[in-house]
Design a protein around this motif. Structure first.
Motif, PDB file in Angstrom:
ATOM      1  N   THR A 179      49.680-115.562  65.320  1.00 29.30           N
ATOM      2  CA  THR A 179      49.492-116.974  64.992  1.00 29.30           C
ATOM      3  C   THR A 179      50.836-117.617  64.706  1.00 29.30           C
ATOM      4  OG1 THR A 179      49.288-116.593  62.604  1.00 29.30           O
ATOM      5  CG2 THR A 179      47.263-116.400  63.935  1.00 29.30           C
ATOM      6  N   TRP A 180      50.856-118.944  64.646  1.00 28.60           N
ATOM      7  CA  TRP A 180      52.102-119.643  64.355  1.00 28.60           C
ATOM      8  C   TRP A 180      52.608-119.308  62.956  1.00 28.60           C
ATOM      9  CZ3 TRP A 180      51.417-125.356  66.464  1.00 28.60           C
ATOM     10  CH2 TRP A 180      51.357-125.296  67.865  1.00 28.60           C
ATOM     11  N   ASP A 181      51.707-119.206  62.004  1.00 28.87           N
ATOM     12  CA  ASP A 181      52.132-118.864  60.639  1.00 28.87           C
ATOM     13  C   ASP A 181      52.784-117.488  60.602  1.00 28.87           C
ATOM     14  OD1 ASP A 181      51.274-121.254  59.593  1.00 28.87           O
ATOM     15  OD2 ASP A 181      49.322-120.489  58.922  1.00 28.87           O
ATOM     16  N   GLU A 182      52.183-116.531  61.313  1.00 29.98           N
ATOM     17  CA  GLU A 182      52.755-115.187  61.361  1.00 29.98           C
ATOM     18  C   GLU A 182      54.088-115.201  62.091  1.00 29.98           C
ATOM     19  OE1 GLU A 182      49.855-112.697  63.197  1.00 29.98           O
ATOM     20  OE2 GLU A 182      48.492-112.701  61.478  1.00 29.98           O
ATOM     21  N   LEU A 183      54.201-116.017  63.128  1.00 26.80           N
ATOM     22  CA  LEU A 183      55.456-116.115  63.876  1.00 26.80           C
ATOM     23  C   LEU A 183      56.583-116.602  62.969  1.00 26.80           C
ATOM     24  CD1 LEU A 183      57.086-116.103  66.533  1.00 26.80           C
ATOM     25  CD2 LEU A 183      56.267-118.439  66.938  1.00 26.80           C
ATOM     26  N   LYS A 184      56.329-117.645  62.200  1.00 26.23           N
ATOM     27  CA  LYS A 184      57.352-118.174  61.296  1.00 26.23           C
ATOM     28  C   LYS A 184      57.748-117.134  60.238  1.00 26.23           C
ATOM     29  CE  LYS A 184      57.406-122.406  59.890  1.00 26.23           C
ATOM     30  NZ  LYS A 184      57.054-123.706  59.267  1.00 26.23           N
ATOM     31  N   GLU A 185      56.749-116.474  59.687  1.00 23.37           N
ATOM     32  CA  GLU A 185      57.001-115.480  58.652  1.00 23.37           C
ATOM     33  C   GLU A 185      57.784-114.295  59.203  1.00 23.37           C
ATOM     34  OE1 GLU A 185      54.430-112.569  55.620  1.00 23.37           O
ATOM     35  OE2 GLU A 185      53.440-114.193  56.722  1.00 23.37           O
ATOM     36  N   ASP A 186      57.358-113.779  60.351  1.00 19.91           N
ATOM     37  CA  ASP A 186      58.033-112.620  60.948  1.00 19.91           C
ATOM     38  C   ASP A 186      59.445-112.980  61.415  1.00 19.91           C
ATOM     39  OD1 ASP A 186      55.740-111.225  60.451  1.00 19.91           O
ATOM     40  OD2 ASP A 186      55.083-111.117  62.547  1.00 19.91           O
ATOM     41  N   ALA A 187      59.615-114.179  61.968  1.00 21.53           N
ATOM     42  CA  ALA A 187      60.947-114.597  62.436  1.00 21.53           C
ATOM     43  C   ALA A 187      61.936-114.632  61.281  1.00 21.53           C
ATOM     44  CB  ALA A 187      60.861-115.956  63.116  1.00 21.53           C
ATOM     45  N   LYS A 188      61.478-115.076  60.118  1.00 17.98           N
ATOM     46  CA  LYS A 188      62.345-115.076  58.932  1.00 17.98           C
ATOM     47  C   LYS A 188      62.727-113.652  58.541  1.00 17.98           C
ATOM     48  CE  LYS A 188      60.763-119.242  56.500  1.00 17.98           C
ATOM     49  NZ  LYS A 188      60.078-119.732  55.266  1.00 17.98           N
ATOM     50  N   ALA A 189      61.721-112.762  58.520  1.00 17.12           N
ATOM     51  CA  ALA A 189      61.960-111.384  58.101  1.00 17.12           C
ATOM     52  C   ALA A 189      62.888-110.655  59.064  1.00 17.12           C
ATOM     53  CB  ALA A 189      60.630-110.645  57.988  1.00 17.12           C
ATOM     54  N   LEU A 190      62.905-111.043  60.314  1.00 11.90           N
ATOM     55  CA  LEU A 190      63.693-110.369  61.342  1.00 11.90           C
ATOM     56  C   LEU A 190      65.107-110.944  61.479  1.00 11.90           C
ATOM     57  CD1 LEU A 190      60.837-110.125  63.974  1.00 11.90           C
ATOM     58  CD2 LEU A 190      62.045-108.158  63.008  1.00 11.90           C
ATOM     59  N   THR A 191      65.384-112.026  60.791  1.00 15.41           N
ATOM     60  CA  THR A 191      66.684-112.700  60.908  1.00 15.41           C
ATOM     61  C   THR A 191      67.685-112.127  59.913  1.00 15.41           C
ATOM     62  OG1 THR A 191      65.654-114.747  61.686  1.00 15.41           O
ATOM     63  CG2 THR A 191      67.865-114.919  60.745  1.00 15.41           C
ATOM     64  N   ASN A 192      68.885-111.810  60.401  1.00 16.94           N
ATOM     65  CA  ASN A 192      69.988-111.386  59.543  1.00 16.94           C
ATOM     66  C   ASN A 192      71.295-111.898  60.132  1.00 16.94           C
ATOM     67  OD1 ASN A 192      70.875-109.428  61.568  1.00 16.94           O
ATOM     68  ND2 ASN A 192      69.135-108.165  60.911  1.00 16.94           N
ATOM     69  N   ASP A 193      72.402-111.414  59.654  1.00 20.11           N
ATOM     70  CA  ASP A 193      73.703-111.924  60.110  1.00 20.11           C
ATOM     71  C   ASP A 193      73.930-111.727  61.601  1.00 20.11           C
ATOM     72  OD1 ASP A 193      74.267-112.700  57.555  1.00 20.11           O
ATOM     73  OD2 ASP A 193      75.407-110.888  57.044  1.00 20.11           O
ATOM     74  N   ASP A 194      73.357-110.653  62.157  1.00 21.29           N
ATOM     75  CA  ASP A 194      73.613-110.315  63.558  1.00 21.29           C
ATOM     76  C   ASP A 194      72.478-110.706  64.504  1.00 21.29           C
ATOM     77  OD1 ASP A 194      76.073-109.100  62.912  1.00 21.29           O
ATOM     78  OD2 ASP A 194      75.030-107.257  62.322  1.00 21.29           O
ATOM     79  N   THR A 195      71.311-110.950  63.961  1.00 20.25           N
ATOM     80  CA  THR A 195      70.129-111.127  64.805  1.00 20.25           C
ATOM     81  C   THR A 195      69.304-112.337  64.363  1.00 20.25           C
ATOM     82  OG1 THR A 195      69.997-108.740  65.130  1.00 20.25           O
ATOM     83  CG2 THR A 195      68.028-110.004  65.659  1.00 20.25           C
ATOM     84  N   LYS A 196      68.844-113.109  65.349  1.00 19.67           N
ATOM     85  CA  LYS A 196      67.893-114.169  65.082  1.00 19.67           C
ATOM     86  C   LYS A 196      66.482-113.625  65.339  1.00 19.67           C
ATOM     87  CE  LYS A 196      70.573-117.620  63.949  1.00 19.67           C
ATOM     88  NZ  LYS A 196      70.536-118.203  62.578  1.00 19.67           N
TER      89      LYS A 196
END
Length: 420
Positions: A179-196
């Motif tokens: 879902t879109w909510d899960e996409l936003k949440e997971d995208a945040k969790a997967l983002t760091n200095d080297d990776t979006k």
């Protein structure tokens, strides 16, 4: 008697002179059967303009040779026209009377040329053929205009969510977002200095409109409802992810190929892309574990079609062209051509019953996606509509306008274009 014979001789001589002057127009068997010598012979020829390159061109020309060898009623000849020149050459051909009998065209161009009267209405032939129910609804829709058939789909693709399994696992994410909510949440969790965490191609071209369309359709909107609540929610989703940092602001300049390179380098955890980049990912990053699933949804799963249709030019050799077209689309032949050239069958019966796609660890992810994939438009004014969408994407994702303002402007532009 001598005077009568002389008169007869004179009449015969006069007829012979007329025959000689007219080039010898004696009635032949061809004329009695409706043909006209060389004209009847020429009617057997079918010329196809195509833009395939590489492996696709090789396979297509091979099938043309096979068709010519399989029967002696028609002779098909393929002529290569670069993809960027197809529309221009068709327009020039209309003015100069130098059109082929068939033309391969991008799915988004079919409706425009149908409206212009360039393409033959083959509805009665398609209905008599009786095979159209074996095709996916989306690809067939791309070949129709005003409820009539003006071509048939010969190869399809769609967009899906590519995700790096190892990066998701490291972030504690067991399954890809749905879902879109899960996409936003997971995208945040997967983002760091080297990776979006996530990316779409938002470049100002057809690629940008192509990639935004699944989100638009998932929210229950379309190009004729860009000012709707659903359309605004779709644009807001992408804009929010840029503002939150889980999607890079550089997506407004990134092509689908650019995303694939970033994904292969581990700079992206998830992206929207198509099956044409699978082989590239396997080659550039052979140790990466990635999979493909449906693009996360709002109201419903949605994807958008790419691919080609084969069309028949109005007043050309329609019978010969349709004979080749249906031969080309027979299940076994269609399966071989699409698999060998890296696209998906437009025939549902072929895709769902073939191990080529259902057993492949990557391509199998697109099988359910194809079932709900829709064409862009279709509309004769698609190039203008697409440009309005592209501008709205750029304005919203760069912060020049709010999603609502950008889409309201695009909606007005589209309305003016359609009403012209």
């Amino acid at each position: 008697m001598k005077r009568i014979s002389g008169l007869l001789l004179a009449i015969v001589s006069f007829v012979l002179v007329l025959s000689a002057c007219s080039g010898g127009t004696s009635i032949t068997d061809d004329e009695q059967s409706g043909g006209e010598g060389e004209a009847a012979e020429a009617s057997k020829d079918v010329t196809i303009w195509f833009h395939y390159t590489g492996k696709q061109q090789e396979e297509f020309l091979s099938l043309i040779d096979a068709y010519n060898e399989s029967q002696d009623q028609y002779e098909v000849e393929g002529e290569y026209v670069p993809f960027a020149d197809v529309k221009k050459q068709l327009s020039v051909g209309v003015a100069g009377g130098t059109l082929p009998d068939m033309a391969l065209m991008d799915v988004v161009d079919n409706a425009a040329f149908a409206e212009q009267g360039v393409l033959e209405d083959i509805t009665s032939k398609v209905e008599e053929w009786g095979e159209i129910d074996n095709f996916y609804e989306g690809p067939v829709e791309s070949a129709t205009y005003d409820g009539k058939y003006y071509g048939l789909p010969v190869g399809s693709n769609a967009l899906g969510l590519f995700y790096n399994e190892d990066l998701l696992k490291e972030a504690g994410i067991e399954e890809p977002p749905t879902t879109w909510d899960e996409l936003k949440e997971d995208a945040k969790a997967l983002t760091n200095d080297d990776t979006k965490g996530f990316a779409v191609s938002a470049v100002k071209s057809e690629e940008g409109a192509f990639q935004f369309y699944p989100f638009l359709r998932s929210a229950g909107a379309d190009y004729d409802s860009l000012d709707s609540e659903g359309a605004v929610e779709a644009m807001t989703l992408l804009t929010d992810m840029i503002e939150e940092g889980s999607m890079g602001s550089d997506v407004v300049n990134a092509t689908q190929d650019d995303l694939a390179r970033q994904f292969a380098a581990g700079k992206l955890a998830m992206m929207v892309n198509g099956p044409w980049n699978i082989e590239r990912l396997k080659e550039e990053s052979p140790d990466m574990n990635f999979s493909i699933s449906q693009i996360p949804k709002d109201e419903q799963y949605a994807s958008v079609l790419g691919g080609e249709n084969l069309t028949i030019i109005k007043d050309g050799n329609v019978d010969g062209a349709f004979d080749f077209l249906t031969w080309f689309l027979e299940p076994d032949r269609h399966e071989t051509f699409t698999y060998e050239t890296g696209v998906f069958p437009a025939r549902k019966d072929v895709l769902e019953n073939s191990d080529h796609w259902t057993e492949d660890p990557y391509l199998s992810g697109f099988v359910p996606i194809m079932d709900g994939a829709v064409p862009r438009g279709p509309s004769p004014q698609w190039p203008e509509i697409s440009e309005s969408i592209q501008i709205a994407i750029q304005e919203s994702l760069t912060g020049t306008k709010s999603p609502e303002e950008a889409l309201n402007k695009a909606s007005e532009s589209v309305s003016e274009t359609v009403d012209q």
